[in-house]
Design a protein around this motif. Structure first.
Motif, PDB file in Angstrom:
ATOM      1  N   LEU A  55       0.352  -1.219  -0.184  1.00 21.07           N
ATOM      2  CA  LEU A  55      -0.323   0.169  -0.198  1.00 21.07           C
ATOM      3  C   LEU A  55       1.046   1.493  -0.143  1.00 21.07           C
ATOM      4  O   LEU A  55       1.516   1.375   0.903  1.00 21.07           O
ATOM      5  N   ILE A  56       0.400   2.029  -1.060  1.00 19.86           N
ATOM      6  CA  ILE A  56       0.951   2.974  -1.577  1.00 19.86           C
ATOM      7  C   ILE A  56       0.510   4.432  -0.265  1.00 19.86           C
ATOM      8  O   ILE A  56       0.751   5.173   0.436  1.00 19.86           O
ATOM      9  N   GLY A  57      -0.953   4.165  -0.356  1.00 21.27           N
ATOM     10  CA  GLY A  57      -1.823   5.280   0.230  1.00 21.27           C
ATOM     11  C   GLY A  57      -3.418   4.903  -0.179  1.00 21.27           C
ATOM     12  O   GLY A  57      -3.154   4.641  -1.174  1.00 21.27           O
ATOM     13  N   ARG A  58      -3.992   5.705   0.458  1.00 18.80           N
ATOM     14  CA  ARG A  58      -5.483   5.236  -0.081  1.00 18.80           C
ATOM     15  C   ARG A  58      -5.675   7.647  -0.272  1.00 18.80           C
ATOM     16  O   ARG A  58      -5.129   8.164   0.234  1.00 18.80           O
ATOM     17  N   VAL A  59      -6.506   7.242  -1.391  1.00 15.94           N
ATOM     18  CA  VAL A  59      -6.903   9.022  -1.330  1.00 15.94           C
ATOM     19  C   VAL A  59      -8.253   8.985  -1.815  1.00 15.94           C
ATOM     20  O   VAL A  59      -8.755   8.334  -1.771  1.00 15.94           O
ATOM     21  N   ASP A  60      -8.159  10.347  -1.481  1.00 13.89           N
ATOM     22  CA  ASP A  60      -9.845  11.066  -1.656  1.00 13.89           C
ATOM     23  C   ASP A  60      -9.951  11.081  -3.075  1.00 13.89           C
ATOM     24  O   ASP A  60     -11.958  10.432  -3.360  1.00 13.89           O
ATOM     25  N   PHE A  61      -9.849  11.306  -3.565  1.00 15.45           N
ATOM     26  CA  PHE A  61     -10.701  11.763  -5.369  1.00 15.45           C
ATOM     27  C   PHE A  61      -9.102  10.653  -6.096  1.00 15.45           C
ATOM     28  O   PHE A  61      -8.289  11.359  -6.388  1.00 15.45           O
ATOM     29  N   LEU A  62      -9.234   9.833  -7.220  1.00 14.19           N
ATOM     30  CA  LEU A  62      -8.733   9.556  -8.383  1.00 14.19           C
ATOM     31  C   LEU A  62      -8.753   9.364  -9.753  1.00 14.19           C
ATOM     32  O   LEU A  62     -10.118   8.930  -9.972  1.00 14.19           O
ATOM     33  N   PHE A  63      -8.643  10.020  -9.831  1.00 15.38           N
ATOM     34  CA  PHE A  63      -8.690  10.466 -11.951  1.00 15.38           C
ATOM     35  C   PHE A  63      -7.665   9.601 -12.837  1.00 15.38           C
ATOM     36  O   PHE A  63      -7.350   9.906 -12.829  1.00 15.38           O
ATOM     37  N   ALA A  64      -8.151   7.906 -12.602  1.00 18.07           N
ATOM     38  CA  ALA A  64      -7.128   7.063 -12.908  1.00 18.07           C
ATOM     39  C   ALA A  64      -6.400   7.334 -14.079  1.00 18.07           C
ATOM     40  O   ALA A  64      -5.444   6.999 -14.743  1.00 18.07           O
ATOM     41  N   ALA A  65      -7.717   7.397 -15.286  1.00 15.35           N
ATOM     42  CA  ALA A  65      -6.863   7.511 -16.518  1.00 15.35           C
ATOM     43  C   ALA A  65      -6.193   8.593 -16.695  1.00 15.35           C
ATOM     44  O   ALA A  65      -5.571   8.713 -17.993  1.00 15.35           O
ATOM     45  N   ALA A  66      -6.448   9.611 -15.833  1.00 14.48           N
ATOM     46  CA  ALA A  66      -5.282  10.826 -16.201  1.00 14.48           C
ATOM     47  C   ALA A  66      -4.127  11.098 -15.324  1.00 14.48           C
ATOM     48  O   ALA A  66      -3.910  11.977 -15.197  1.00 14.48           O
ATOM     49  N   GLY A  67      -4.036  10.027 -14.622  1.00 10.96           N
ATOM     50  CA  GLY A  67      -2.373   9.605 -13.401  1.00 10.96           C
ATOM     51  C   GLY A  67      -2.664  11.064 -13.059  1.00 10.96           C
ATOM     52  O   GLY A  67      -1.532  11.094 -11.521  1.00 10.96           O
ATOM     53  N   VAL A  68      -4.292  11.166 -12.021  1.00 10.85           N
ATOM     54  CA  VAL A  68      -4.312  12.397 -11.034  1.00 10.85           C
ATOM     55  C   VAL A  68      -4.917  11.794  -9.523  1.00 10.85           C
ATOM     56  O   VAL A  68      -5.898  10.683  -9.920  1.00 10.85           O
ATOM     57  N   VAL A  69      -4.168  12.382  -8.489  1.00 12.41           N
ATOM     58  CA  VAL A  69      -5.022  11.574  -7.348  1.00 12.41           C
ATOM     59  C   VAL A  69      -5.698  13.485  -7.166  1.00 12.41           C
ATOM     60  O   VAL A  69      -4.750  13.866  -6.960  1.00 12.41           O
ATOM     61  N   GLY A  70      -6.601  13.710  -5.846  1.00  7.78           N
ATOM     62  CA  GLY A  70      -7.265  14.484  -5.656  1.00  7.78           C
ATOM     63  C   GLY A  70      -7.935  14.887  -4.191  1.00  7.78           C
ATOM     64  O   GLY A  70      -7.817  13.600  -3.540  1.00  7.78           O
TER      65      GLY A  70
END
Length: 320
Positions: free
Chosen positions: A227-242
């Motif tokens: 596990l690296i971390g749990r994130v609030d929002f994940l735009f997986a296709a764009a490779g971005v964590v919010g």
């Protein structure tokens, strides 16, 4: 009047103990008492220590003895008693519903609604009749703004483990009534994976910005499956964590003996691991929620930066 005022003081109780109306007025004028509603007061110390929900509970308790037994605590008042999260919903009046076809009214301290109350819509808690969690959410989806309805609805799905289907069933009484289409829209947007008021408001803001739909509470894994971390929002296709940065969120990183500084440091380490794995991170705060265009610009810049980098490493586990 030399005795310390109790947490809640009723006028009739004070008079029975030998105090006078003049003494009560003097205490109110001098700041020793705060008027909760006519005939009921809070000590200034107690009032200063309460948050709005706690004060509203006292207002409910002070109001119910003067109402007929058919009055059922409802709407935001029921939400407070259920412990649901509220945002931008006034708590200046006690809300009750009576199983009637008409006759609703609103005064300075009371809003009385008239609406059908079906089997299962009413429960009793601590001797108080109130609408069930799902009926409470259904009512607020009709009467409050979309954003406020999403906040309380997400809270119910998260903390009370209710389902959207149960809320939809509780809403059927309102078919054809004012606010019904708005309630259906809010209901279709609810998601119990939102873990806070800020995350629920963030979902509303992101949807209005017409950004890609984000996964909620997704877990990022490294190539070894750790596990690296749990994130609030994940735009997986764009490779971005919010990530929504609320003061409360850092508490979930605290361990016994740690302070807020430790939590902030742990969060920085977590974000470093996420970035090292190839993800871009966009953050926003409470203030930004009132300026959604700022959030949108921040997320889109992260997406643009991500286009110039290799794909993130590892895998994603999506929350159910």
């Amino acid at each position: 009047m030399t005795e310390p005022a109790p947490r809640t003081l009723r006028r009739r109780d004070a008079l029975s103990r030998g105090f006078t109306d003049a003494e009560i007025r003097t205490l109110c004028r001098n700041g020793g008492l705060r008027r909760l509603r006519p005939g009921t007061y809070l000590s200034a110390v107690a009032d200063a220590s309460m948050d709005p929900a706690q004060r509203h509970r006292e207002l409910i308790r002070a109001t119910l003895p003067g109402l007929n037994p058919d009055a059922v605590v409802s709407h935001q008042s029921a939400a407070v008693l259920h412990g649901l999260s509220l945002w931008d919903i006034p708590l200046d009046r006690v809300h009750v519903t009576r199983n009637r076809t008409g006759g609703g009214r609103r005064t300075r301290h009371l809003h009385s609604h008239s609406a059908p109350l079906l089997d299962g819509d009413v429960i009793v808690r601590d001797g108080i009749q109130l609408t069930s969690v799902v009926r409470t959410v259904a009512d607020l989806c009709r009467t409050e703004s979309f954003e406020a309805a999403v906040v309380v609805g997400d809270s119910a799905l998260r903390s009370a483990a209710e389902s959207p289907g149960a809320v939809a069933a509780a809403l059927r009484y309102a078919t054809g009534r004012p606010g019904y289409p708005a309630a259906l829209r809010a209901l279709g947007f609810l998601d119990g994976r939102s873990e806070s008021v800020g995350e629920s408001r963030s979902r509303v803001a992101l949807a209005a910005l017409r950004l890609p739909t984000a996964d909620l509470q997704a877990s990022l894994l490294d190539p070894d499956g750790l596990l690296i971390g749990r994130v609030d929002f994940l735009f997986a296709a764009a490779g971005v964590v919010g990530e929504f940065d609320g003061k409360v969120k850092y508490g979930k990183y605290l361990r016994p003996g740690q302070d807020a500084g430790d939590a902030v440091f742990a969060e920085k380490q977590r974000e470093d691991r996420i970035r090292d794995a190839g993800w871009e991170v966009a953050r926003w705060t409470w203030r930004d929620l009132d300026r959604p265009d700022v959030i949108g610009a921040r997320v889109r810049r992260s997406m643009q930066r991500r286009d110039d980098r290799p794909r993130p490493l590892g895998a994603v586990l999506r929350a159910n």
